[in-house]
Scaffold this motif. Structure first.
Motif, PDB file in Angstrom:
ATOM      1  N   CYS A 109       6.518  -2.907   3.420  1.00 45.86           N
ATOM      2  CA  CYS A 109       5.431  -2.733   3.916  1.00 45.86           C
ATOM      3  C   CYS A 109       4.958  -1.248   3.742  1.00 45.86           C
ATOM      4  CB  CYS A 109       5.677  -2.827   5.526  1.00 45.86           C
ATOM      5  SG  CYS A 109       4.038  -2.840   6.533  1.00 45.86           S
ATOM      6  N   GLU A 110       5.703  -0.298   3.716  1.00 44.24           N
ATOM      7  CA  GLU A 110       5.500   1.013   3.395  1.00 44.24           C
ATOM      8  C   GLU A 110       4.914   1.214   1.915  1.00 44.24           C
ATOM      9  OE1 GLU A 110       7.422   4.426   5.647  1.00 44.24           O
ATOM     10  OE2 GLU A 110       9.076   3.041   4.908  1.00 44.24           O
ATOM     11  N   PHE A 111       5.690   0.558   0.954  1.00 38.16           N
ATOM     12  CA  PHE A 111       5.296   0.535  -0.387  1.00 38.16           C
ATOM     13  C   PHE A 111       3.707  -0.077  -0.502  1.00 38.16           C
ATOM     14  CE2 PHE A 111       4.808  -1.743  -4.178  1.00 38.16           C
ATOM     15  CZ  PHE A 111       5.115  -0.975  -5.341  1.00 38.16           C
ATOM     16  N   ILE A 112       3.488  -1.021   0.162  1.00 42.00           N
ATOM     17  CA  ILE A 112       2.171  -1.711  -0.061  1.00 42.00           C
ATOM     18  C   ILE A 112       1.263  -0.759   0.353  1.00 42.00           C
ATOM     19  CG2 ILE A 112       0.814  -3.400   0.956  1.00 42.00           C
ATOM     20  CD1 ILE A 112       2.898  -5.494   0.538  1.00 42.00           C
ATOM     21  N   MET A 113       1.357  -0.156   1.687  1.00 42.62           N
ATOM     22  CA  MET A 113       0.216   1.102   2.282  1.00 42.62           C
ATOM     23  C   MET A 113       0.242   1.922   1.324  1.00 42.62           C
ATOM     24  SD  MET A 113      -1.313  -0.481   4.701  1.00 42.62           S
ATOM     25  CE  MET A 113      -2.241   1.415   4.839  1.00 42.62           C
ATOM     26  N   ASP A 114       1.133   2.612   0.819  1.00 40.46           N
ATOM     27  CA  ASP A 114       1.041   3.731  -0.052  1.00 40.46           C
ATOM     28  C   ASP A 114       0.286   3.485  -1.212  1.00 40.46           C
ATOM     29  OD1 ASP A 114       2.547   5.209   1.731  1.00 40.46           O
ATOM     30  OD2 ASP A 114       4.375   5.101   0.581  1.00 40.46           O
ATOM     31  N   TYR A 115       0.548   2.345  -1.919  1.00 39.41           N
ATOM     32  CA  TYR A 115      -0.124   1.891  -3.168  1.00 39.41           C
ATOM     33  C   TYR A 115      -1.775   1.346  -2.676  1.00 39.41           C
ATOM     34  CZ  TYR A 115       3.235   2.744  -6.634  1.00 39.41           C
ATOM     35  OH  TYR A 115       4.150   3.187  -7.333  1.00 39.41           O
ATOM     36  N   LEU A 116      -1.825   0.768  -1.681  1.00 39.52           N
ATOM     37  CA  LEU A 116      -3.348   0.397  -1.154  1.00 39.52           C
ATOM     38  C   LEU A 116      -3.883   1.648  -1.115  1.00 39.52           C
ATOM     39  CD1 LEU A 116      -3.915  -2.204   1.395  1.00 39.52           C
ATOM     40  CD2 LEU A 116      -5.142   0.152   1.572  1.00 39.52           C
ATOM     41  N   LYS A 117      -3.433   2.612  -0.483  1.00 40.02           N
ATOM     42  CA  LYS A 117      -4.329   3.944  -0.001  1.00 40.02           C
ATOM     43  C   LYS A 117      -4.569   4.568  -1.448  1.00 40.02           C
ATOM     44  CE  LYS A 117      -4.407   6.177   3.380  1.00 40.02           C
ATOM     45  NZ  LYS A 117      -5.369   6.428   4.377  1.00 40.02           N
ATOM     46  N   ASN A 118      -3.966   4.308  -2.388  1.00 44.36           N
ATOM     47  CA  ASN A 118      -4.234   5.287  -3.817  1.00 44.36           C
ATOM     48  C   ASN A 118      -4.727   4.408  -4.979  1.00 44.36           C
ATOM     49  OD1 ASN A 118      -2.813   8.170  -3.647  1.00 44.36           O
ATOM     50  ND2 ASN A 118      -1.346   6.772  -2.347  1.00 44.36           N
ATOM     51  N   ARG A 119      -4.464   2.996  -4.887  1.00 40.64           N
ATOM     52  CA  ARG A 119      -4.962   2.361  -6.210  1.00 40.64           C
ATOM     53  C   ARG A 119      -5.805   1.213  -5.813  1.00 40.64           C
ATOM     54  NH1 ARG A 119      -0.086   3.207  -9.246  1.00 40.64           N
ATOM     55  NH2 ARG A 119      -0.211   5.451  -9.280  1.00 40.64           N
TER      56      ARG A 119
END
Length: 149
Positions: A109-119
């Motif tokens: 969940c954290e990984f997806i949010m971090d990548y979503l915000k950046n990519r």
């Protein structure tokens, strides 16, 4: 593993998404995150407009979910991002993870949010009492990606 991705103007129901994730066999953990339009401390936020590239945005979100699947044992990923004009306290994003184990569900969940915000090809414009502004990428969001290297 199942992946569900939606980019939509309509609101979503967290309870309905959670119940869909519960249907995954072999999963003992569900982690969800729902992001909201937050008020600004220095300007009065009237609304926020989120823009995207149809097709490209869905493809990018699916790729992020697939990357999470490659890193952790997951049963399902639900990823919904809203577009259009939203008011303070309205829901923007939902990430739901079903997994056999809680550690994988939290991390994914954290990984997806971090990548979503950046990519993810999504752009935000804030409409405030002091005018309209495009939201720039934050260094803190970009820094968050380094923990996944």
């Amino acid at each position: 593993m199942s992946i569900f991705v939606a980019v939509q103007s309509d609101d979503f129901c967290v309870a309905s998404e959670y119940n869909e994730l519960r249907r995954q066999s072999g999963c003992g953990a569900i982690v969800t995150f729902s992001g909201l339009v937050r008020e600004l401390s220095d300007n009065q936020l009237h609304s926020m407009t989120l823009e995207h590239y149809p097709g490209m945005t869905e493809q990018a979100l699916t790729a992020i979910a697939e990357q999470a699947q490659q890193r952790w044992q997951l049963g399902a990923v639900h990823l919904i991002h809203r577009v259009g004009t939203l008011k303070p306290h309205e829901q923007i994003v939902f990430v739901g993870i079903a997994s056999p184990h809680r550690a994988a569900a939290f991390a994914a969940c954290e990984f997806i949010m971090d990548y979503l915000k950046n990519r993810a090809p999504l752009w935000k414009k804030e409409h405030t009492s002091n005018g309209d502004y495009w939201v720039e990428a934050k260094t803190s969001d970009q820094h968050a990606l380094t923990r996944w290297d």
